[in-house]
Enzyme design. Structure first.
Site, PDB file in Angstrom:
ATOM      1  N   ALA A   9       0.907  -1.170   0.000  1.00 37.07           N
ATOM      2  CA  ALA A   9       0.000   0.000   0.000  1.00 37.07           C
ATOM      3  C   ALA A   9       0.935   1.206   0.000  1.00 37.07           C
ATOM      4  O   ALA A   9       1.181   1.824   1.023  1.00 37.07           O
ATOM      5  CB  ALA A   9      -0.903  -0.038   1.228  1.00 37.07           C
TER       6      ALA A   9
ATOM      7  N   LYS B  12       7.621   5.672   2.378  1.00 34.22           N
ATOM      8  CA  LYS B  12       8.385   4.507   2.837  1.00 34.22           C
ATOM      9  C   LYS B  12       9.047   3.793   1.661  1.00 34.22           C
ATOM     10  O   LYS B  12      10.108   3.193   1.819  1.00 34.22           O
ATOM     11  CB  LYS B  12       7.472   3.580   3.640  1.00 34.22           C
ATOM     12  CG  LYS B  12       6.916   4.298   4.854  1.00 34.22           C
ATOM     13  CD  LYS B  12       5.951   3.487   5.659  1.00 34.22           C
ATOM     14  CE  LYS B  12       5.262   4.334   6.712  1.00 34.22           C
ATOM     15  NZ  LYS B  12       4.258   5.286   6.164  1.00 34.22           N
TER      16      LYS B  12
ATOM     17  N   ASP C 269      -0.436   0.093  -5.317  1.00 36.51           N
ATOM     18  CA  ASP C 269      -1.511   0.843  -4.650  1.00 36.51           C
ATOM     19  C   ASP C 269      -2.762   0.746  -5.515  1.00 36.51           C
ATOM     20  O   ASP C 269      -2.687   0.633  -6.737  1.00 36.51           O
ATOM     21  CB  ASP C 269      -1.128   2.300  -4.427  1.00 36.51           C
ATOM     22  CG  ASP C 269      -1.914   2.921  -3.261  1.00 36.51           C
ATOM     23  OD1 ASP C 269      -1.330   3.081  -2.172  1.00 36.51           O
ATOM     24  OD2 ASP C 269      -3.103   3.232  -3.451  1.00 36.51           O
TER      25      ASP C 269
ATOM     26  N   ASP D 185      -5.311  -3.893  -6.824  1.00 37.70           N
ATOM     27  CA  ASP D 185      -5.811  -4.140  -5.478  1.00 37.70           C
ATOM     28  C   ASP D 185      -4.853  -5.125  -4.804  1.00 37.70           C
ATOM     29  O   ASP D 185      -4.660  -6.246  -5.304  1.00 37.70           O
ATOM     30  CB  ASP D 185      -7.230  -4.719  -5.578  1.00 37.70           C
ATOM     31  CG  ASP D 185      -7.890  -4.845  -4.212  1.00 37.70           C
ATOM     32  OD1 ASP D 185      -7.181  -5.145  -3.229  1.00 37.70           O
ATOM     33  OD2 ASP D 185      -9.120  -4.652  -4.132  1.00 37.70           O
TER      34      ASP D 185
ATOM     35  N   CYS E 287      -1.129   4.154  11.080  1.00 38.23           N
ATOM     36  CA  CYS E 287      -1.081   5.342  11.945  1.00 38.23           C
ATOM     37  C   CYS E 287      -2.426   5.460  12.668  1.00 38.23           C
ATOM     38  O   CYS E 287      -2.934   6.545  12.897  1.00 38.23           O
ATOM     39  CB  CYS E 287      -0.741   6.601  11.153  1.00 38.23           C
ATOM     40  SG  CYS E 287      -1.932   7.008   9.883  1.00 38.23           S
TER      41      CYS E 287
END
Ligand code: SAM
Length: 349
Positions: free
Chosen positions: A155, A161, A179, A206, A276
């Site tokens: 993702a 990252k 993504d 996906d 997060c």
């Protein structure tokens, strides 16, 4: 949105009082504080001279924080015209205060009395550094991809990252950056270019279908789509859009993605799962689900020197998780004055 306009919904408050107990007020207090800006020096584009003695006079606070031997990346073979300390000096000359991030050699806090637009400089456009939230630098540190490895970023957009991993891999080996959102992939592609990354393939698909490619990987990063409740400091909108149904929907997606990510690992390969979010349903519960579904998944203890951490949640809403979940990393916003983050490291045996 200004602080005084923020209304906290009753179900939000009830939920977080249950989760946090007496830490609830602290959570709200930190969620309303502006997020500290941070940058990551990009050693693909600049020469790494980040030794404590070279940082004296440029960096405020402690320069020797005992992390220099941990991440000594080899210099990229191109003739790099500018040193890391030159980049920091240029920012300092323009009024930016610079401080080391205690847990990462290439991370620096930056602050300015009158501005927050650290992405609005020539040095940023040239890819000498990347503007990246400090906690967001942790998952690649934990995954620790090496030059020559085959890495999946499941993702990936907008690529904070991915670009950090490419730097750790010294642009060698391969990263497949996947993504589902093609607009976010545009930002990723532009960031790869700006940062000088040449070992990354970008794929719009996906992540739940990744097995169809018939490729296996040494390492996989799943920085999963999440509610962002650890990052309210970045976007107060989370206060408004938060609802229980959204958390449950995301948790279901994260569980599907973590199985897909794990299934394309080579034997002995490593998966890092991160969000997060501070919701147990998006974190410990997702990793617990993987352990329940895959017998060959083993949690590994995460050690990041100088990083402050909190206890993972081992029981929530009547469900007790596998005890090895205690080795994962839960970071509240006050631990290191960052976003809240959750990170798990899993080996396929
Ligand atoms: N790792 C990125 C970085 O460091 O810049 C941030 C990733 S963000 C937290 C989560 C990403 O997951 C979003 O870009 C979103 O488009 C993507 N996503 C959501 N559902 C997905 C799916 N089913 N497959 C692949 N990516 C997905």
């Amino acid at each position: 949105m200004k602080n005084r306009e923020i209304r906290i919904k009753k179900d939000f408050e009830d939920h977080y009082r249950k989760l946090l107990g007496e830490l609830y007020e602290k959570f709200i207090d930190f969620s309303l504080r502006p997020l500290k800006k941070a940058i990551r020096i990009n050693t693909i584009k600049v020469f790494d001279d980040l030794l404590p003695e070279n940082l004296e006079g440029i960096v405020s606070g402690e320069t020797n924080i005992g992390i220099d031997s941990l991440y000594n990346l080899r210099q990229y073979p191109f003739n790099l015209k500018i040193k890391a300390t030159d980049v920091l000096k240029r920012l300092k000359e323009r009024g930016w205060e610079i401080e080391r991030i205690a847990f990462y050699k290439y991370g620096f806090w930056v602050s300015h009395p009158g501005r927050r637009d650290i992405g609005n400089t020539l040095e940023f456009q040239l890819g000498y550094y990347y503007s990246q939230e400090a906690a967001s630098m942790i998952p690649p540190i934990v995954l620790d991809p090496k030059p020559g490895e085959t890495v999946l970023d499941l993702a990936a957009a907008p690529g904070s990252k991915t670009t950090q991993m490419a730097m750790h891999m010294e642009n060698k080996g391969i990263i497949l950056a996947v993504d589902v959102d093609k607009y976010r992939l545009k930002a990723l592609s532009s960031n790869l270019q700006k940062q000088g990354v040449i070992n990354t393939l970008v794929l719009h698909m996906d992540g739940r279908k990744i097995k169809d490619l018939n490729i296996t990987f040494d390492k996989v990063l799943l920085d999963a789509p999440c509610s962002g409740t650890g990052a309210i400091r970045k976007s107060f909108k989370t206060f408004i859009i938060w609802n229980e149904r959204m958390i449950q929907r995301l948790s279901r997606l994260q569980k599907q993605l973590i199985l897909s990510a794990f299934d394309v690992l080579k034997e002995d390969g490593i998966l890092v799962y991160s969000t997060c979010s501070i919701e147990p349903e998006e974190n410990e519960e997702v990793v617990n689900y993987l352990l329940y579904k895959r017998e060959n998944a083993r949690i590994e203890r995460i050690e990041v020197p100088n990083l402050k951490r909190s206890e993972p949640i081992l029981e929530w809403r009547g469900e007790r998780y596998f005890s090895d979940i205690k080795y994962t990393l839960r970071i509240w916003p006050w631990d290191n004055d960052t976003e809240g983050f959750y990170i798990a490291k899993i080996r396929k045996i």
